[in-house]
Design a protein around this motif. Structure first.
Motif, PDB file in Angstrom:
ATOM      1  N   ARG A   1       8.563  91.182  79.178  1.00 47.14           N
ATOM      2  CA  ARG A   1       7.161  90.619  79.124  1.00 47.14           C
ATOM      3  C   ARG A   1       6.465  91.769  78.562  1.00 47.14           C
ATOM      4  O   ARG A   1       5.539  91.273  77.704  1.00 47.14           O
ATOM      5  CB  ARG A   1       7.024  90.591  80.594  1.00 47.14           C
TER       6      ARG A   1
ATOM      7  N   THR B   1      12.649  85.549  74.612  1.00 50.48           N
ATOM      8  CA  THR B   1      12.486  85.147  76.018  1.00 50.48           C
ATOM      9  C   THR B   1      13.300  84.069  76.522  1.00 50.48           C
ATOM     10  O   THR B   1      13.317  84.119  77.658  1.00 50.48           O
ATOM     11  CB  THR B   1      10.954  84.992  76.166  1.00 50.48           C
TER      12      THR B   1
ATOM     13  N   GLU C   1      13.957  82.514  70.805  1.00 51.74           N
ATOM     14  CA  GLU C   1      13.082  83.372  71.063  1.00 51.74           C
ATOM     15  C   GLU C   1      13.975  84.374  71.992  1.00 51.74           C
ATOM     16  O   GLU C   1      14.519  83.777  72.808  1.00 51.74           O
ATOM     17  CB  GLU C   1      11.850  82.930  71.599  1.00 51.74           C
TER      18      GLU C   1
ATOM     19  N   ARG D   1       7.016  91.609  74.996  1.00 54.12           N
ATOM     20  CA  ARG D   1       6.659  90.302  74.477  1.00 54.12           C
ATOM     21  C   ARG D   1       5.257  90.088  74.154  1.00 54.12           C
ATOM     22  O   ARG D   1       4.669  89.650  73.267  1.00 54.12           O
ATOM     23  CB  ARG D   1       6.977  89.115  75.358  1.00 54.12           C
ATOM     24  N   ASN D   2       4.386  90.712  75.279  1.00 50.35           N
ATOM     25  CA  ASN D   2       2.743  90.836  75.341  1.00 50.35           C
ATOM     26  C   ASN D   2       2.374  91.869  74.506  1.00 50.35           C
ATOM     27  O   ASN D   2       1.213  91.988  74.335  1.00 50.35           O
ATOM     28  CB  ASN D   2       2.524  90.965  76.546  1.00 50.35           C
TER      29      ASN D   2
ATOM     30  N   GLY E   1      13.965  88.166  66.357  1.00 57.23           N
ATOM     31  CA  GLY E   1      13.714  86.680  66.762  1.00 57.23           C
ATOM     32  C   GLY E   1      14.288  85.809  65.891  1.00 57.23           C
ATOM     33  O   GLY E   1      14.895  86.166  64.913  1.00 57.23           O
TER      34      GLY E   1
END
Length: 303
Positions: free
Chosen positions: A297, A252, A250, A300-301, A14
């Motif tokens: 996702r 995302t 980031e 990320r989660n 990141g």
């Protein structure tokens, strides 16, 4: 070099603390997108004269020279290439060679957009392999993403309805090779610099390419030498730009921009080579990108 990490940056770090700059990341991603497209064009032009093995050999030689020049201009010089992980470098580059060989082989036999679409399954293979290699947890969301992504491959290839091209098979194998080499890269990235990883990539892959090129070995023409410099330079610049983008924003935010490679290369293939953009490729490409999004996702989660 091409595809130094997974093409979609599946394991990129990141942004550095206090360094997030999304608009600068966008500019670096533009550089990456243009570099990947230039690589594909150069690779196809080189294939008119050289075999894939010969391309890999000469590209490694040119890349090795470029890396040495860069290293000699740094404070640590050649001392930075000392390593305690030679076996991991060897394994990583055997896997990466498979991935890159499949990529360069495929661009000769199938449309460029199809090559890039199948290449984007590499993060899905990473998601499958990571629990076994890195001990990461395999979640339901990741599983759904993998199923959706591989449904995209079936839509593109339509096995049973059409004969599967040898280029398609090569690129699927190449995507697996990229995924496996990405996991090896992650193991090395904690102790080795990016330049050191590139150094051993050129050092190890050059003799592999040479051995595979001995049958019918050929010296490039002046024009092909120029294309070899192009494919090597833009292979390096593509991943330098990609790495810079992931350091400034980031994952995302950056990863969806990387997916613009698919429509861009489809446009390049249509304009330069008259390659039609079939509806099945579009549907399959969307499914693959959707699978990657779900995988992203889940990552990320943390689930």
């Amino acid at each position: 070099m091409a595809a130094e990490v997974a093409p979609t940056g599946a394991v990129e770090p990141g942004p550095q603390v206090g360094r997030e700059n999304p608009w600068s990341a966008v500019l670096w991603m533009v550089g990456a997108l243009l570099s990947f497209s230039a690589m594909a064009i150069a690779g196809r032009e080189i294939s008119k004269e050289l075999t894939t093995s010969q391309l890999m050999f000469y590209r490694s030689i040119i890349g090795f020279a470029m890396i040495l020049i860069v290293a000699l201009g740094t404070r640590r010089g050649l001392a930075q290439f000392r390593t305690r992980h030679l076996k991991t470098h060897l394994l990583r580059n055997l896997l990466h060679f498979v991935g890159q060989y499949g990529w360069f082989f495929a661009i000769v036999y199938i449309p460029l957009a199809e090559v890039f679409a199948i290449e984007f399954t590499s993060p899905l293979w990473v998601a499958i392999l990571a629990p076994f290699v890195l001990g990461e947890r395999f979640s339901a969301l990741r599983g759904v993403g993998i199923v959706v992504g591989f449904a995209g491959i079936l839509v593109i290839t339509r096995p049973g309805l059409e004969s599967v091209n040898q280029g398609t098979i090569a690129m699927v194998i190449g995507a697996i090779g990229f995924a496996a080499s990405t996991l090896a890269t992650k193991k090395l990235s904690g102790s080795e610099t990016a330049l050191t990883i590139l150094f051993y990539m050129a050092l190890i892959q050059a003799p592999i390419g040479l051995v595979l090129s001995l049958d019918g070995f050929a010296f490039p023409s002046t024009l092909v030498w120029a294309w070899l410099v192009v494919v090597t330079f833009f292979g390096l610049s593509a991943h330098f730009c990609l790495t810079r983008a992931y350091r400034l924003a980031e994952v995302t935010f950056v990863a969806p921009m990387d997916y613009l490679r698919l429509p861009l290369i489809a446009l390049v293939g249509m304009l330069l080579y008259g390659e039609p953009v079939e509806i099945w490729l579009l549907i399959g490409g969307v499914l693959i990108l959707a699978g990657n999004y779900l995988n992203l996702r889940a990552r990320r989660n943390g689930r």
